[in-house]
Structures are given as structure tokens and as C-alpha cells.
Design a protein around this motif. Structure first.
Motif, PDB file in Angstrom:
ATOM      1  N   PHE A 237       0.835  -1.205   0.000  1.00 29.97           N
ATOM      2  CA  PHE A 237       0.000   0.000   0.000  1.00 29.97           C
ATOM      3  C   PHE A 237       0.868   1.253   0.000  1.00 29.97           C
ATOM      4  CE2 PHE A 237      -3.836  -2.383   0.841  1.00 29.97           C
ATOM      5  CZ  PHE A 237      -4.841  -1.532   0.439  1.00 29.97           C
ATOM      6  N   ASP A 238       1.930   1.256   0.797  1.00 29.29           N
ATOM      7  CA  ASP A 238       2.802   2.440   0.868  1.00 29.29           C
ATOM      8  C   ASP A 238       3.486   2.694  -0.476  1.00 29.29           C
ATOM      9  OD1 ASP A 238       2.105   2.760   3.485  1.00 29.29           O
ATOM     10  OD2 ASP A 238       3.924   1.843   4.308  1.00 29.29           O
TER      11      ASP A 238
ATOM     12  N   SER B 182       0.894   4.009  -2.979  1.00 29.53           N
ATOM     13  CA  SER B 182       0.513   5.386  -2.669  1.00 29.53           C
ATOM     14  C   SER B 182       1.571   6.379  -3.131  1.00 29.53           C
ATOM     15  CB  SER B 182       0.277   5.529  -1.154  1.00 29.53           C
ATOM     16  OG  SER B 182      -0.787   4.707  -0.732  1.00 29.53           O
ATOM     17  N   SER B 183       2.846   6.049  -2.874  1.00 28.13           N
ATOM     18  CA  SER B 183       3.920   6.951  -3.298  1.00 28.13           C
ATOM     19  C   SER B 183       4.039   7.007  -4.824  1.00 28.13           C
ATOM     20  CB  SER B 183       5.250   6.508  -2.684  1.00 28.13           C
ATOM     21  OG  SER B 183       5.604   5.214  -3.144  1.00 28.13           O
TER      22      SER B 183
ATOM     23  N   SER C  66       0.321   8.957  -6.100  1.00 28.64           N
ATOM     24  CA  SER C  66      -0.012  10.303  -5.622  1.00 28.64           C
ATOM     25  C   SER C  66       0.449  11.412  -6.578  1.00 28.64           C
ATOM     26  CB  SER C  66       0.562  10.525  -4.218  1.00 28.64           C
ATOM     27  OG  SER C  66       1.949  10.291  -4.194  1.00 28.64           O
TER      28      SER C  66
ATOM     29  N   PHE D  91      -5.296  12.886  -4.201  1.00 27.56           N
ATOM     30  CA  PHE D  91      -5.003  11.527  -3.765  1.00 27.56           C
ATOM     31  C   PHE D  91      -5.133  11.478  -2.248  1.00 27.56           C
ATOM     32  CE2 PHE D  91      -2.394   8.064  -2.270  1.00 27.56           C
ATOM     33  CZ  PHE D  91      -2.667   7.053  -3.173  1.00 27.56           C
ATOM     34  N   SER D  92      -5.875  10.489  -1.753  1.00 29.99           N
ATOM     35  CA  SER D  92      -6.050  10.322  -0.313  1.00 29.99           C
ATOM     36  C   SER D  92      -5.876   8.858   0.043  1.00 29.99           C
ATOM     37  CB  SER D  92      -7.440  10.813   0.131  1.00 29.99           C
ATOM     38  OG  SER D  92      -8.456   9.951  -0.367  1.00 29.99           O
ATOM     39  N   GLU D  93      -5.942   8.571   1.346  1.00 30.55           N
ATOM     40  CA  GLU D  93      -5.793   7.195   1.799  1.00 30.55           C
ATOM     41  C   GLU D  93      -6.960   6.314   1.360  1.00 30.55           C
ATOM     42  OE1 GLU D  93      -7.674   8.063   6.237  1.00 30.55           O
ATOM     43  OE2 GLU D  93      -5.598   7.432   6.017  1.00 30.55           O
TER      44      GLU D  93
ATOM     45  N   THR E 236      -8.179   6.427  -1.761  1.00 35.68           N
ATOM     46  CA  THR E 236      -8.116   6.230  -3.213  1.00 35.68           C
ATOM     47  C   THR E 236      -7.923   4.763  -3.566  1.00 35.68           C
ATOM     48  OG1 THR E 236      -7.208   8.457  -3.518  1.00 35.68           O
ATOM     49  CG2 THR E 236      -6.891   6.896  -5.321  1.00 35.68           C
ATOM     50  N   VAL E 237      -7.028   4.091  -2.822  1.00 34.47           N
ATOM     51  CA  VAL E 237      -6.718   2.679  -3.087  1.00 34.47           C
ATOM     52  C   VAL E 237      -7.556   1.807  -2.176  1.00 34.47           C
ATOM     53  CG1 VAL E 237      -4.908   0.934  -3.137  1.00 34.47           C
ATOM     54  CG2 VAL E 237      -4.383   3.284  -3.784  1.00 34.47           C
TER      55      VAL E 237
ATOM     56  N   CYS F 131      -4.819  -4.188  -2.573  1.00 36.11           N
ATOM     57  CA  CYS F 131      -3.619  -4.574  -3.323  1.00 36.11           C
ATOM     58  C   CYS F 131      -3.445  -6.082  -3.194  1.00 36.11           C
ATOM     59  CB  CYS F 131      -2.368  -3.869  -2.778  1.00 36.11           C
ATOM     60  SG  CYS F 131      -2.348  -2.081  -3.038  1.00 36.11           S
TER      61      CYS F 131
ATOM     62  N   ASP G  69     -10.238   7.659 -11.361  1.00 37.14           N
ATOM     63  CA  ASP G  69      -8.843   7.654 -10.914  1.00 37.14           C
ATOM     64  C   ASP G  69      -8.016   6.692 -11.754  1.00 37.14           C
ATOM     65  OD1 ASP G  69      -9.299   9.513  -8.936  1.00 37.14           O
ATOM     66  OD2 ASP G  69      -9.709   8.036  -7.388  1.00 37.14           O
TER      67      ASP G  69
END
Length: 337
Positions: free
Chosen positions: A181-182, A185-186, A189, A195-197, A199-200, A203, A226
Motif C-alpha cells: 500500500f505504501d 501510494s507513493s 499520488s 489523492f487520499s488514503e 483512493t486505493v 492490493c 482515478d
């Protein structure tokens, strides 16, 4: 001097009464356990400790003023400072032991839950397979809810990301999910204006684990817009050539796309300048003229897809123009043209 009730000389083991030992008599000679000095009733105020020491204590050694001493004599129990510290220390030790035991129980439950979660997909697949075998092929779903259970997920919310580093083997599942997830996100974004937490959504690594390569990552977003935004802006990742992002296509479209891209590569390798090759809806256009399309999983040339009329306008390598009137030998079905 008024006679105090504690002046009565009795053995220490028989001093306790219904109102407490400090209100009963004591032997004329007692040693204060705090200062190790004797207690003289003629000149010292004292009080009996109901704690561990079970001894008479000077009022001052007990930390009591005269007014506090008078109030303490009316209490059911009173403990000296040392006994209070001992009681608190014992209580702290007991609490520490409880915390340690609870921590061990939590760790055991965490491992049990992680182990249980890792087997759920397997059990679901087994249950679904059993249900499929036990249900007649001509039987219709009994209710709408049962149809929803077996409904395939909507791929329009999915993206497939390749090239993202995978966690080391034997990493706990929760840590693997957080790592993926991290990284997603990186990566995403910078490609979206907002983009927010949230959005995803999910995974999931695809395929079996291999130490030689990282598995593709199936990313599910909450909004299809998105997905479109990320695909439109993925060219911003030019500084990360090892990472790829593509739509999650069904198998037949993936095969068609593979045929389409192979034909485009063949055109480029034959010497056609990529700038004059345009693509649209699984079709290739050379210098504005349709060259061919993917039909039924195969690339089919257009009947008039002859490069002879436009060869002068195409930037073709001179070393590949031995037969400029013919379609390059790497193109399929050239005899039909």
C-alpha cells in the motif's frame, strides 16, 4: 496528663480490637521501625501501623501533623509510609505481571489470526469448487444474493503494476500489505490531482512467489475516473523505466493487445518511423492511412494496406528499401495485399 487507651500494656498479638490496634494499649517500651528510637508516651505521640510492620510509629515518623494524627486515630486502618510504599510496589509488580501475560496472549492471538487469514482464500476456493460440483449445470441461481456472490469483480477499477519491489519471504501478511500500500501510494499520488488514503481499496500480488522477480501487483481503486487519470499521466514516470502500469484487461483483450503491440514493433523494426505510426482501438494507421486491425485475436491487414504509395513520405532506413514497392518482409499476410 490524660491517660490514653494505648497505655494499657498487652501483648502485641492481643492488641487488636473492633476499632483497630492503634486505639488499644501497647507495651510501655516500643521501638519505632522508622527511626529505631524508643517511644515514650510521656513525650511522644504515636500511632499503630496496620500494615506489614504491625508496629507503633512516632507521629512525626509517620508524617502526621497533630491535627492529622487526631483524624488518623478515627480511621479503621492506618499504614506508615514504608508499608504504603511496600504495598504500592507489590501492586505495581502485580500489574506488570498482568501486562506481560496480556502481551503474550495478544501475540499468540495475532499469530493465530494471521495464520487463519492466510488460509481463508484457500478455503473459499475449495468451498466454491465444491459448490460448483454439487450444483447441476442447468440449475439457475435460487436467489439474487447467490448470483451476487459469484459475480466477477469489475475490472474497470483495477490496474496492474509491475516492477514494484516485493517484501522478503516469511514477512507477516499485515506487514506485506502495508508495504505494498505504501509503495502504491507513493507511486500514484503524483499522477492524480487529488489523492487520499481512500483512493486505493486493495492490493494483491498475482501468481506464485519467486525469489528471482517481483510479482505483478493488482491494485483496486475506489473510482474508475482515478484509473483513467493514472493511465493518462503514467508518462510522468519516465524516470522509472522498470515500473509499468496497465489496465486490468480480460484474457481475450490481453491477447488482442499483445498481437497489436507485436505488429507495431514489427513495423518499427522494419524501418518505419514511429512518429508516422498511430494507434486507435486495436488498429494501426501509417501516415494517416489504416494499415490493419486485430480481429478475432489475429492482426489482419487492410486490403489496400500497401506502403508503395506512401513510401516517399515515410522515413525508412535506406538499408531496408531493397524492395520499396513491397510490404516489409516482417509483416504478416503480405501475400494477401
Amino acid at each position: 496528663m490524660p491517660t490514653k487507651s494505648r497505655d494499657k500494656v498487652v501483648p502485641a498479638s492481643t492488641e487488636k480490637t473492633s476499632t483497630g490496634s492503634r486505639l488499644s494499649g501497647k507495651k510501655s517500651k516500643c521501638i519505632c521501625p522508622i527511626c529505631d528510637d524508643g517511644i515514650d508516651d510521656a513525650i511522644h505521640d504515636s500511632i499503630f501501623c496496620e500494615g506489614t510492620c504491625q508496629a507503633w510509629v512516632h507521629r512525626g515518623c509517620g508524617g502526621l501533623s497533630k491535627s492529622a494524627h487526631e483524624k488518623a486515630k478515627g480511621l479503621q486502618t492506618w499504614c506508615c509510609p514504608q508499608c504504603r510504599l511496600d504495598a504500592q510496589s507489590n501492586e505495581i509488580s502485580a500489574l506488570k505481571k498482568e501486562v506481560t501475560d496480556l502481551t503474550k496472549q495478544f501475540s499468540s492471538l495475532k499469530l493465530l489470526i494471521e495464520s487463519r487469514l492466510s488460509t481463508i482464500p484457500e478455503e473459499v476456493n475449495t468451498a466454491a469448487l465444491s459448490a460448483t460440483r454439487s450444483t447441476p449445470t442447468n440449475a439457475a441461481p435460487s436467489t439474487e444474493s447467490s448470483a451476487n456472490i459469484h459475480r466477477k469483480p469489475d475490472k474497470k477499477f483495477n490496474l496492474v503494476v509491475t516492477g514494484l519491489k516485493e517484501s522478503a519471504p516469511k514477512t507477516p501478511r499485515s506487514d506485506r500489505v502495508k508495504h505494498d500500500f505504501d509503495m502504491v501510494s507513493s507511486l500514484f499520488s503524483p499522477l492524480l490531482p487529488i489523492f487520499s488514503e481512500n483512493t486505493v481499496r486493495d492490493c494483491l500480488r498475482l501468481g506464485k512467489y519467486s525469489s528471482d522477480r517481483s510479482r505483478p501487483l493488482l491494485v483496486t481503486l475506489n473510482r474508475s475516473c482515478d484509473v483513467s487519470g493514472i493511465l493518462s499521466n503514467k508518462s510522468r514516470l519516465a524516470d522509472k523505466p522498470s515500473i509499468g502500469i496497465r489496465a486490468d484487461l480480460p484474457p481475450h483483450l490481453r491477447q488482442s493487445r499483445s498481437k497489436f503491440l507485436k505488429q507495431r514493433r514489427d513495423l518499427i523494426s522494419s524501418g518505419v518511423n514511429p512518429s508516422v505510426i498511430k494507434a486507435g482501438n486495436l488498429s494501426l494507421y501509417v501516415h494517416g492511412k489504416k494499415f490493419g486491425s486485430v480481429v478475432n485475436q489475429e492482426f489482419q491487414l487492410c486490403p489496400d494496406s500497401d506502403l508503395e504509395g506512401t513510401s516517399s513520405s515515410l522515413q525508412v532506413d535506406d538499408s531496408r528499401l531493397a524492395n520499396s514497392s513491397a510490404i516489409p518482409p516482417t509483416l504478416p499476410n503480405q501475400d494477401s495485399s
